[in-house]
Design a protein around this motif. Structure first.
Motif, PDB file in Angstrom:
ATOM      1  N   ARG A 133      45.573  48.847  36.032  1.00 12.67           N
ATOM      2  CA  ARG A 133      45.260  48.049  37.226  1.00 12.67           C
ATOM      3  C   ARG A 133      43.880  48.408  37.783  1.00 12.67           C
ATOM      4  O   ARG A 133      43.137  47.530  38.231  1.00 12.67           O
ATOM      5  N   ALA A 134      43.565  49.680  37.760  1.00 14.50           N
ATOM      6  CA  ALA A 134      42.221  50.092  38.206  1.00 14.50           C
ATOM      7  C   ALA A 134      41.162  49.516  37.286  1.00 14.50           C
ATOM      8  O   ALA A 134      40.058  49.141  37.732  1.00 14.50           O
ATOM      9  N   GLY A 135      41.471  49.433  35.986  1.00  5.54           N
ATOM     10  CA  GLY A 135      40.523  48.849  35.037  1.00  5.54           C
ATOM     11  C   GLY A 135      40.270  47.377  35.318  1.00  5.54           C
ATOM     12  O   GLY A 135      39.149  46.897  35.164  1.00  5.54           O
ATOM     13  N   ILE A 136      41.310  46.676  35.769  1.00  4.61           N
ATOM     14  CA  ILE A 136      41.132  45.261  36.133  1.00  4.61           C
ATOM     15  C   ILE A 136      40.227  45.140  37.356  1.00  4.61           C
ATOM     16  O   ILE A 136      39.327  44.283  37.411  1.00  4.61           O
ATOM     17  N   ASP A 137      40.461  46.012  38.336  1.00  5.48           N
ATOM     18  CA  ASP A 137      39.599  45.984  39.537  1.00  5.48           C
ATOM     19  C   ASP A 137      38.147  46.267  39.152  1.00  5.48           C
ATOM     20  O   ASP A 137      37.209  45.627  39.668  1.00  5.48           O
ATOM     21  N   LEU A 138      37.957  47.216  38.239  1.00  2.00           N
ATOM     22  CA  LEU A 138      36.607  47.548  37.797  1.00  2.00           C
ATOM     23  C   LEU A 138      35.983  46.370  37.047  1.00  2.00           C
ATOM     24  O   LEU A 138      34.800  46.042  37.267  1.00  2.00           O
ATOM     25  N   ALA A 139      36.768  45.729  36.199  1.00  5.75           N
ATOM     26  CA  ALA A 139      36.252  44.583  35.450  1.00  5.75           C
ATOM     27  C   ALA A 139      35.890  43.437  36.396  1.00  5.75           C
ATOM     28  O   ALA A 139      34.878  42.748  36.212  1.00  5.75           O
ATOM     29  N   THR A 140      36.720  43.222  37.420  1.00 10.73           N
ATOM     30  CA  THR A 140      36.437  42.170  38.408  1.00 10.73           C
ATOM     31  C   THR A 140      35.131  42.460  39.144  1.00 10.73           C
ATOM     32  O   THR A 140      34.303  41.554  39.372  1.00 10.73           O
ATOM     33  N   ALA A 141      34.934  43.729  39.534  1.00 13.20           N
ATOM     34  CA  ALA A 141      33.687  44.107  40.215  1.00 13.20           C
ATOM     35  C   ALA A 141      32.492  43.952  39.282  1.00 13.20           C
ATOM     36  O   ALA A 141      31.404  43.529  39.713  1.00 13.20           O
ATOM     37  N   THR A 142      32.678  44.273  38.017  1.00 13.03           N
ATOM     38  CA  THR A 142      31.584  44.129  37.043  1.00 13.03           C
ATOM     39  C   THR A 142      31.199  42.664  36.876  1.00 13.03           C
ATOM     40  O   THR A 142      30.020  42.328  36.799  1.00 13.03           O
ATOM     41  N   ILE A 143      32.210  41.791  36.852  1.00 13.40           N
ATOM     42  CA  ILE A 143      31.932  40.351  36.755  1.00 13.40           C
ATOM     43  C   ILE A 143      31.153  39.876  37.979  1.00 13.40           C
ATOM     44  O   ILE A 143      30.171  39.138  37.863  1.00 13.40           O
ATOM     45  N   ALA A 144      31.604  40.315  39.172  1.00 10.78           N
ATOM     46  CA  ALA A 144      30.918  39.903  40.404  1.00 10.78           C
ATOM     47  C   ALA A 144      29.472  40.376  40.405  1.00 10.78           C
ATOM     48  O   ALA A 144      28.552  39.639  40.814  1.00 10.78           O
TER      49      ALA A 144
END
Length: 327
Positions: free
Chosen positions: A157-168
């Motif tokens: 789940r933390a990896g998803i949050d990190l990926a979302t921030a990277t996309i932004a």
């Protein structure tokens, strides 16, 4: 000794011309009714500079002097090879970040499945241990496996949050570069006529370097100078008339839109009434926008003429200054 003779001649010419000008002004004033005054002036228009926001090389200039342009028309554009490469790189980074998010989401699903299985195994072990069918050691192993599965889910789940921030972050970079790319297209901010082309294709300009100057033909006015005794009587919005030298048979309506708050010429000492009359104030006579719209092809700056203003609104305009426009 020749220079003395030439100097004497020059002084005589200046005196002669000054006397002629004074005579002409006196005659003009004498022909005007009380309450209406006049002064020489020149038609002016607001100028708009189209400039490069960032330093770079001009790839192409799309207009020429004298050309009419509308708001939003492309005037020139800068070389964008470098920024285009950066933009492609940023867009690739967005795609990469999106793929990483998909991988992390798949990993989360796997970890959730492992967590569900670990929970079931731990619950079964506890039940069997309570009945004495399995040793406590197995229960402890199942508990450790469940804790590991819970940690795996939290990490995914933390990896998803990190990926979302990277996309932004990558998308913000794309937006920034697209904004820079858009600034490379120099467009006319207002409709008008191209007055000057200040740079050519291939030239390198700095940030704020002017490329084209436009004349805003929707804001044309004449600047005149009036003595203090007349300027002091003027009100903003007072009626005015303009007669241009090239078309003396026509009378253009105008309006007083500005009167300077301080004199443009001040003697060293102002003690007498005559000296106060030497104080000259700048006055702006603006031509109505709807009239300029109708005659925009004929409108141009730099034309000399005479401006007339009515300092007493009870005085009627003489016949010679009644509005008369080309048909």
């Amino acid at each position: 000794m020749h220079w003395k003779r030439y100097g004497t001649i020059a002084v005589a010419l200046i005196v002669l011309l000054g006397g002629a000008y004074a005579f002409w002004l006196g005659r003009q004033s004498a022909e005007l009714p009380a309450g209406i005054v006049s002064s020489n002036g020149r038609i002016e228009a607001e100028r708009i500079d189209v400039a490069a926001k960032l330093p770079g090389r001009i790839a192409e200039v799309r207009v020429s002097e004298g050309q009419w342009v509308e708001a939003g028309d492309l005037v020139a554009h800068m070389d964008t090879a470098e920024i285009d490469a950066q933009l492609r790189q940023a867009q690739a980074a967005v795609t990469q970040a999106e793929q990483q998010k998909l991988q992390t989401e798949a990993l989360l699903n796997q970890r959730l499945s492992e967590q569900e299985f670990a929970q079931a195994e731990f619950a079964r072990a506890e039940q069997l241990a309570a009945k004495g069918h399995v040793p406590q050691e197995l229960v402890d192993q199942r508990r450790a496996t469940l804790i590991t599965a819970d940690a795996g889910v939290a990490a995914a789940r933390a990896g998803i949050d990190l990926a979302t921030a990277t996309i932004a972050s990558a998308e913000a970079t794309v937006e920034r570069l697209q904004s820079i790319r858009a600034d490379a297209e120099l467009v006319a901010p207002h409709r008008g006529r191209v007055q000057y082309v200040l740079a050519k294709a291939g030239e390198v300009v700095g940030a704020g370097g002017r490329v084209v100057t436009l004349t805003d033909l929707t804001d044309i006015y004449m600047t005149i100078f009036l003595p203090a005794r007349d300027a002091g009587l003027l009100a903003i919005g007072a009626e005015a008339r303009i007669v241009l030298d090239p078309i003396p048979d026509y009378v253009v309506p105008a309006q007083v839109t500005f009167v300077a708050s301080s004199a443009q010429f001040t003697p060293k000492s102002v003690e007498t009434a005559d000296e106060r009359d030497q104080l000259m104030f700048r006055v702006k006579l603006t031509i109505p926008a709807d009239l300029l719209e109708e005659y925009q092809q004929q409108a141009k700056a730099g034309v000399a003429g005479v401006g007339y203003v009515r300092v007493d609104d009870t005085v009627d305009w003489p016949d010679a200054l009644q509005v008369k426009l080309p048909q």
